[in-house]
Scaffold this motif. Structure first.
Motif, PDB file in Angstrom:
ATOM      1  N   LEU A  13       0.818  -1.216   0.000  1.00  0.00           N
ATOM      2  CA  LEU A  13       0.000   0.000   0.000  1.00  0.00           C
ATOM      3  C   LEU A  13       0.851   1.265   0.000  1.00  0.00           C
ATOM      4  CD1 LEU A  13      -2.739  -1.069   2.586  1.00  0.00           C
ATOM      5  CD2 LEU A  13      -2.702  -1.393   0.087  1.00  0.00           C
ATOM      6  N   SER A  14       2.034   1.230   0.571  1.00  0.00           N
ATOM      7  CA  SER A  14       2.942   2.382   0.623  1.00  0.00           C
ATOM      8  C   SER A  14       4.367   1.851   0.649  1.00  0.00           C
ATOM      9  CB  SER A  14       2.662   3.234   1.868  1.00  0.00           C
ATOM     10  OG  SER A  14       3.580   4.302   1.958  1.00  0.00           O
ATOM     11  N   PRO A  15       5.260   2.431  -0.131  1.00  0.00           N
ATOM     12  CA  PRO A  15       5.092   3.621  -0.992  1.00  0.00           C
ATOM     13  C   PRO A  15       4.486   3.287  -2.338  1.00  0.00           C
ATOM     14  CG  PRO A  15       7.349   2.870  -1.126  1.00  0.00           C
ATOM     15  CD  PRO A  15       6.665   1.946  -0.146  1.00  0.00           C
ATOM     16  N   GLN A  16       3.867   4.271  -2.934  1.00  0.00           N
ATOM     17  CA  GLN A  16       3.362   4.192  -4.293  1.00  0.00           C
ATOM     18  C   GLN A  16       3.876   5.414  -5.062  1.00  0.00           C
ATOM     19  OE1 GLN A  16       1.751   1.912  -5.903  1.00  0.00           O
ATOM     20  NE2 GLN A  16       1.499   0.519  -4.141  1.00  0.00           N
ATOM     21  N   LEU A  32      10.148   7.369   6.544  1.00  0.00           N
ATOM     22  CA  LEU A  32       9.810   6.511   5.422  1.00  0.00           C
ATOM     23  C   LEU A  32       8.757   5.508   5.861  1.00  0.00           C
ATOM     24  CD1 LEU A  32      13.420   5.848   4.039  1.00  0.00           C
ATOM     25  CD2 LEU A  32      11.878   7.762   3.575  1.00  0.00           C
ATOM     26  N   ASN A  33       7.593   5.543   5.204  1.00  0.00           N
ATOM     27  CA  ASN A  33       6.456   4.689   5.566  1.00  0.00           C
ATOM     28  C   ASN A  33       6.364   3.521   4.591  1.00  0.00           C
ATOM     29  OD1 ASN A  33       4.122   3.604   6.547  1.00  0.00           O
ATOM     30  ND2 ASN A  33       2.787   5.193   5.665  1.00  0.00           N
ATOM     31  N   CYS A  34       6.231   2.344   5.153  1.00  0.00           N
ATOM     32  CA  CYS A  34       6.080   1.143   4.340  1.00  0.00           C
ATOM     33  C   CYS A  34       4.927   0.321   4.935  1.00  0.00           C
ATOM     34  CB  CYS A  34       7.377   0.328   4.331  1.00  0.00           C
ATOM     35  SG  CYS A  34       7.396  -0.989   3.102  1.00  0.00           S
ATOM     36  N   THR A  35       3.851   0.063   4.132  1.00  0.00           N
ATOM     37  CA  THR A  35       2.640  -0.605   4.626  1.00  0.00           C
ATOM     38  C   THR A  35       2.283  -1.759   3.705  1.00  0.00           C
ATOM     39  OG1 THR A  35       1.834   1.487   5.541  1.00  0.00           O
ATOM     40  CG2 THR A  35       0.229  -0.285   5.275  1.00  0.00           C
ATOM     41  N   PHE A  36       2.011  -2.937   4.283  1.00  0.00           N
ATOM     42  CA  PHE A  36       1.634  -4.134   3.543  1.00  0.00           C
ATOM     43  C   PHE A  36       0.253  -4.604   4.015  1.00  0.00           C
ATOM     44  CE2 PHE A  36       6.191  -4.034   3.303  1.00  0.00           C
ATOM     45  CZ  PHE A  36       6.494  -4.489   2.035  1.00  0.00           C
ATOM     46  N   ARG A  37      -0.468  -5.326   3.137  1.00  0.00           N
ATOM     47  CA  ARG A  37      -1.736  -5.972   3.489  1.00  0.00           C
ATOM     48  C   ARG A  37      -1.591  -7.466   3.220  1.00  0.00           C
ATOM     49  NH1 ARG A  37      -7.101  -4.547   0.209  1.00  0.00           N
ATOM     50  NH2 ARG A  37      -5.838  -5.559  -1.418  1.00  0.00           N
ATOM     51  N   LEU A  38      -1.775  -8.227   4.267  1.00  0.00           N
ATOM     52  CA  LEU A  38      -1.660  -9.693   4.180  1.00  0.00           C
ATOM     53  C   LEU A  38      -3.041 -10.303   4.084  1.00  0.00           C
ATOM     54  CD1 LEU A  38       1.032 -10.203   6.961  1.00  0.00           C
ATOM     55  CD2 LEU A  38       1.421 -10.127   4.502  1.00  0.00           C
ATOM     56  N   ILE A  39      -3.158 -11.333   3.255  1.00  0.00           N
ATOM     57  CA  ILE A  39      -4.439 -12.031   3.100  1.00  0.00           C
ATOM     58  C   ILE A  39      -4.213 -13.527   3.268  1.00  0.00           C
ATOM     59  CG2 ILE A  39      -5.445 -10.267   1.602  1.00  0.00           C
ATOM     60  CD1 ILE A  39      -4.703 -11.949  -0.781  1.00  0.00           C
ATOM     61  N   ASP A  40      -5.304 -14.242   3.383  1.00  0.00           N
ATOM     62  CA  ASP A  40      -5.275 -15.706   3.535  1.00  0.00           C
ATOM     63  C   ASP A  40      -4.459 -16.127   4.748  1.00  0.00           C
ATOM     64  OD1 ASP A  40      -6.820 -15.941   1.284  1.00  0.00           O
ATOM     65  OD2 ASP A  40      -5.109 -16.241  -0.066  1.00  0.00           O
ATOM     66  N   ALA A  41      -4.585 -15.351   5.820  1.00  0.00           N
ATOM     67  CA  ALA A  41      -3.932 -15.697   7.094  1.00  0.00           C
ATOM     68  C   ALA A  41      -2.427 -15.883   6.950  1.00  0.00           C
ATOM     69  CB  ALA A  41      -4.548 -16.947   7.694  1.00  0.00           C
TER      70      ALA A  41
END
Length: 398
Positions: A13-16, A32-41
């Motif tokens: 999600l970040s950075p873009q 510095l912002n770094c954001t992830f989205r995890l799915i499927d546990a």
């Protein structure tokens, strides 16, 4: 093991975009912002790398985790704080989770290049502005220098005057012409002016005297004041009069007064502006009195180029003329020694008889009647051909 269990890489999600380039100045601070989205546990650790090497406590990172509205999604975010203190703080900072990566590229050399480019552009812009201002200030001086060096001097053309000046015999116009225009142009720059306060075009056709006077002048100057425009020929048809003036002289010069310009008839100003290519318009202002003003530079550009002669006297057209006959010499105070005309005799062919002697020994011519004329010196007068005057012939005389 986590990679195999997830099957789907986390979303960044970040950075873009995934690679961001930054140019932080020395002494600045970055987050510095770094954001992830995890799915499927899926599960994994978020790590930071600098130039491909894991950070070893050089920078502080704050990591947080939260679940989304959908229980199957989980978010992981990390903020890396960096203080730019030296060269080592620049480089590529990469955040990595599982096989998904994003990076921040911190530049210093490229930023310095941008500063140099901006400074160069500003210097070029400043030089162009300064050059434009300098050109506007010195344009007339440059044109005068070029004209005086390479311009046509217009000599040996049979003209006796540099300009024919037409003005109205009013208080203001007379003072301007006789005490400002004529003394400045003649005494400072060596021009020779012919002044005429009579009506320039009193009739529909120019008179023979006007044609003679204008033909002896290289330019035509008109002091176009409000009083001048009150003349009959100006009030009846200024357009036709202007056409006549354009036929009489090459690019005539019109001098207008700034304090009278707004009171001039709209027809006159519009007509003069429409003919700017065929005439020269000069505006006399309060600052024009200065010898270095643009008015005098512009009128000199409109007048012929002056040639500096060795002795500093006159025009070569008339300087070497030996004929001193009063009939052919303009504005002379000398009286004609032979008012009855040339009798056409030469000393070598005919000689006057010797003067008669009176009984007391004196010459009879000294006591004779007033009608006796002594023609003994007629042969000594020089009537050689001249080339600096004109003879006007009308069609009926042909």
């Amino acid at each position: 093991m986590a990679d195999a269990a997830c099957g789907v890489l986390p979303d960044i999600l970040s950075p873009q975009p995934l690679q961001q380039e930054l140019w932080p100045p020395p002494g600045s601070s970055l987050s510095l912002n770094c954001t992830f989205r995890l799915i499927d546990a899926c599960n994994g650790n978020l790590t930071w790398l600098k130039d491909g090497t894991a950070l070893e406590g050089l920078y502080s990172a704050q990591q947080s985790t939260w679940d989304g509205l959908n229980s199957s999604a989980r978010f992981v975010s990390s903020i890396l704080d960096i203080n730019i203190t030296n060269e080592k703080d620049y480089g590529i900072f990469t955040c990595q989770m599982l096989n998904a990566t994003a990076s921040y590229i911190l530049h210093r050399t490229d930023k310095a290049g941008h500063v140099a480019a901006v400074l160069f552009a500003l210097s070029v812009l400043t030089a162009l502005v300064a050059g434009s201002i300098l050109y506007l200030k010195c344009k007339l001086n440059v044109l005068l220098w070029y004209r005086d060096k390479y311009g046509d001097p217009e000599i040996n053309d049979g003209r006796l005057y540099d300009a024919y000046v037409s003005f109205c015999p009013s208080n203001v116009d007379t003072k301007f012409t006789n005490f400002i225009l004529k003394p400045h142009l003649e005494n400072k720059y060596g021009y020779k002016l012919h002044l005429d306060e009579r009506s320039l075009l009193p009739n529909t056709e120019p008179s023979a005297e006007l044609l003679m006077n204008v033909s002896r002048c290289r330019r035509l100057i008109v002091v176009l004041s409000l009083v001048y425009l009150q003349q009959d020929w100006c009030q009846t048809s200024f357009r036709e009069g202007l056409v006549r003036l354009l036929e009489l002289s090459r690019k005539p010069i019109f001098i207008l007064f700034e304090n009278q310009y707004k009171d001039l008839p709209a027809e006159v100003t519009q007509l003069l502006n429409s003919q700017k290519g065929s005439l020269k318009l000069l505006l006399w202002k309060s600052v024009s009195v200065s010898p270095s003003s643009d008015f005098w530079k512009e009128i000199r550009l409109a007048l012929p180029r002056k040639v500096a002669l060795p002795d500093g006297k006159g025009d070569p057209q008339t300087q070497f003329q030996e004929d001193k006959d009063p009939m052919l010499t303009l504005e002379t105070d000398a009286a004609d020694p032979d008012p009855d005309g040339d009798l056409g005799v030469r000393r070598t062919l005919y000689k006057a008889p010797p003067p008669r002697m009176a009984p007391d020994g004196s010459h009879m011519a000294e006591r004779g009647p007033a009608g006796d004329v002594d023609i003994s010196d007629l042969g000594s007068r020089n009537y050689s051909a001249r080339n600096d005057y004109y003879c006007l012939v009308t069609e009926p005389d042909l």
